[in-house]
Design a protein around this motif. Structure first.
Motif, PDB file in Angstrom:
ATOM      1  N   UNK A 102       0.878  -1.170   0.000  1.00 44.53           N
ATOM      2  CA  UNK A 102       0.000   0.000   0.000  1.00 44.53           C
ATOM      3  C   UNK A 102       0.918   1.224   0.000  1.00 44.53           C
ATOM      4  N   UNK A 103       0.786   2.074  -1.013  1.00 47.91           N
ATOM      5  CA  UNK A 103       1.641   3.259  -1.121  1.00 47.91           C
ATOM      6  C   UNK A 103       0.786   4.516  -1.033  1.00 47.91           C
ATOM      7  N   UNK A 104       1.160   5.429  -0.147  1.00 52.93           N
ATOM      8  CA  UNK A 104       0.557   6.769  -0.145  1.00 52.93           C
ATOM      9  C   UNK A 104       1.593   7.694  -0.781  1.00 52.93           C
ATOM     10  N   UNK A 105       1.284   8.180  -1.991  1.00 49.32           N
ATOM     11  CA  UNK A 105       2.296   8.948  -2.736  1.00 49.32           C
ATOM     12  C   UNK A 105       2.031  10.455  -2.702  1.00 49.32           C
ATOM     13  N   UNK A 129      16.255  10.932  -1.886  1.00 51.49           N
ATOM     14  CA  UNK A 129      15.289  10.673  -0.810  1.00 51.49           C
ATOM     15  C   UNK A 129      15.991   9.971   0.340  1.00 51.49           C
ATOM     16  N   UNK A 130      15.551  10.285   1.553  1.00 54.26           N
ATOM     17  CA  UNK A 130      15.955   9.535   2.732  1.00 54.26           C
ATOM     18  C   UNK A 130      14.842   8.552   3.058  1.00 54.26           C
ATOM     19  N   UNK A 131      15.175   7.300   3.295  1.00 55.76           N
ATOM     20  CA  UNK A 131      14.161   6.307   3.665  1.00 55.76           C
ATOM     21  C   UNK A 131      14.312   5.962   5.138  1.00 55.76           C
ATOM     22  N   UNK A 132      13.216   6.086   5.873  1.00 56.61           N
ATOM     23  CA  UNK A 132      13.195   5.695   7.285  1.00 56.61           C
ATOM     24  C   UNK A 132      12.330   4.450   7.375  1.00 56.61           C
ATOM     25  N   UNK A 175       7.740  14.175   4.626  1.00 56.74           N
ATOM     26  CA  UNK A 175       7.465  12.854   4.041  1.00 56.74           C
ATOM     27  C   UNK A 175       6.904  13.058   2.638  1.00 56.74           C
ATOM     28  N   UNK A 176       7.525  12.394   1.667  1.00 56.56           N
ATOM     29  CA  UNK A 176       7.018  12.447   0.291  1.00 56.56           C
ATOM     30  C   UNK A 176       6.139  11.231   0.000  1.00 56.56           C
ATOM     31  N   UNK A 177       6.560  10.050   0.502  1.00 52.01           N
ATOM     32  CA  UNK A 177       5.804   8.816   0.255  1.00 52.01           C
ATOM     33  C   UNK A 177       5.826   7.941   1.495  1.00 52.01           C
ATOM     34  N   UNK A 178       4.793   7.110   1.624  1.00 49.60           N
ATOM     35  CA  UNK A 178       4.746   6.123   2.705  1.00 49.60           C
ATOM     36  C   UNK A 178       4.338   4.778   2.109  1.00 49.60           C
TER      37      UNK A 178
END
Length: 416
Positions: free
Chosen positions: A79-82, A126-129, A157-160
């Motif tokens: 599931x992506x929230x963009x 992008x930094x990924x956490x 946050x750009x994407x989750x």
């Protein structure tokens, strides 16, 4: 604007509905259809020529959400929230993204408690956490020299992404959650049983959430094995598989034109009928006079086919006996599957003697079919319905040989 609860490694949803990892594609579509006044402008994205090489995607354009389904098992994988500006998000009932709350690194830290640093991807800037089953991607201003170890203050946050396990790149769609069974049986796999002459029947490995008496929390997935054969009665099939989702009576027999003397056939007072098992991806045709099984239809549910999303994908295996020509004539065994392509099948079985029957499907209300025609080839008591991308749309199996030459699968649901 949708207001949704994030459950890492599980789901995104609210009190009315949720998109859960492992959910079948058709159930996500049902949610979208039920809430079409709220969730609008949904796109279905797939690869027309190579449907197995890319995820099957539902893009909720108005809400900035993508649902990525595994191309093979058609269950929800990611599931992506963009676009976080189009949706409100909360975790454990507390918002971390809304019109009033900006999803900065500080806000994510406060809501989720980051315990390890982010990972910088220079190509994406992008930094990924990453957490287990959840990751956030932070946008960096390109003119800043990006620090390699620490996410800068105020980064947004750009994407989750919500997924299973620790690694988004390697994640797989999990098994179907118990809540998705809803009293249905599903087929894990379907083996075609045969002898030297042709198919005899089906052996189905079934999944059901058999809770018996008691609450849903006690439910477990149960595996059952059932076999059905040509010549089985209605009662045999009902005993093995339970009630069908639908019974469809054939209004006309389009195969009569292929029989030796169609004008001499006495019109039948009653029609043959199908049991449609949509969650198994199987139709079973019964003779109107004897009420015995005379055909099976197995559906592959490829996107770009007229019947897409009516059936779940039937994951079938058909053993073939290939006779080798030559002095020491021998036989070779090989297996056809839901994912075999028509050119591979022809190499094994040889080219059909007759030209294919072209199948034009259209609904009665609208005479157009945006997906184009399919082609039907008959070989070894099987009819292969072939799509224009060379994939198989359905396989029809029929019993003992008859004199009619058959090369067309039956219209088996009232939607045609």
């Amino acid at each position: 604007m949708l207001d949704l609860e994030v459950v890492p490694e599980r789901s995104l949803g609210n009190e009315q509905w949720e998109f859960a990892l492992g959910m079948p594609f058709s159930q996500a579509i049902s949610i979208l259809q039920k809430h079409c006044r709220i969730i609008k402008n949904v796109q279905v994205l797939y690869s027309e020529q190579t449907p197995l090489s890319h995820d099957l995607i539902l893009n909720l354009t108005q809400d900035g959400i993508k649902l990525l389904f595994d191309a093979t098992n058609q269950r929800l994988k990611v599931i992506e929230v963009y676009d976080l500006s189009k949706v409100k998000l909360k975790y454990c009932g507390v918002h971390f993204n809304s019109q009033a709350i900006v999803p900065t690194i500080e806000q994510i830290d406060q809501s989720f408690g980051a315990t390890h640093p982010g990972v910088y991807n220079a190509a994406e800037q992008l930094f990924h956490l990453n957490f287990r089953g959840l990751s956030f991607s932070f946008q960096l201003d390109s003119w800043n020299e990006a620090p390699k170890y620490e996410i800068p203050h105020g980064a947004m946050v750009k994407r989750m992404h919500i997924y299973t396990g620790n690694n988004l790149q390697e994640t797989k769609a999990p098994a179907m959650p118990l809540a998705c069974f809803m009293g249905n049986i599903f087929a894990e796999c379907v083996d075609v049983l045969r002898d030297g002459a042709g198919p005899l029947g089906l052996k189905l490995r079934l999944l059901t959430a058999g809770s018996g008496l008691g609450v849903m929390a006690d439910a477990k997935v149960r595996y059952l094995e059932r076999s059905i054969f040509f010549g089985d009665s209605c009662q045999d099939v009902l005993g093995a598989l339970g009630s069908p989702h639908k019974v469809f009576y054939k209004s006309e027999d389009k195969m009569k034109i292929h029989s030796p003397s169609p004008h001499k056939q006495v019109p039948s007072k009653c029609n043959d009928y199908f049991f449609n098992y949509f969650t198994l991806g199987v139709d079973i045709l019964f003779d109107s006079t004897t009420h015995l099984v005379k055909k099976f239809v197995l559906h592959t549910n490829f996107p770009g086919h007229y019947n897409f999303n009516i059936y779940h994908r039937c994951d079938f295996k058909i053993p073939l006996v290939i006779k080798k020509e030559g002095a020491d004539s021998q036989t070779e065994d090989c297996i056809l599957t839901t994912y075999s392509k028509w050119d591979q099948i022809q190499e094994l079985l040889g080219h059909p003697m007759e030209k294919p029957v072209v199948l034009h499907r259209s609904s009665s209300a609208n005479n157009t079919n945006p997906f184009g025609s399919t082609f039907c080839f008959g070989l070894q008591r099987m009819i292969f319905e072939v799509m224009q991308n060379n994939h198989i749309a359905s396989v029809t199996l029929y019993g003992a040989p008859r004199t009619t030459s058959q090369a067309r699968p039956e219209s088996s649901t009232s939607s045609h």
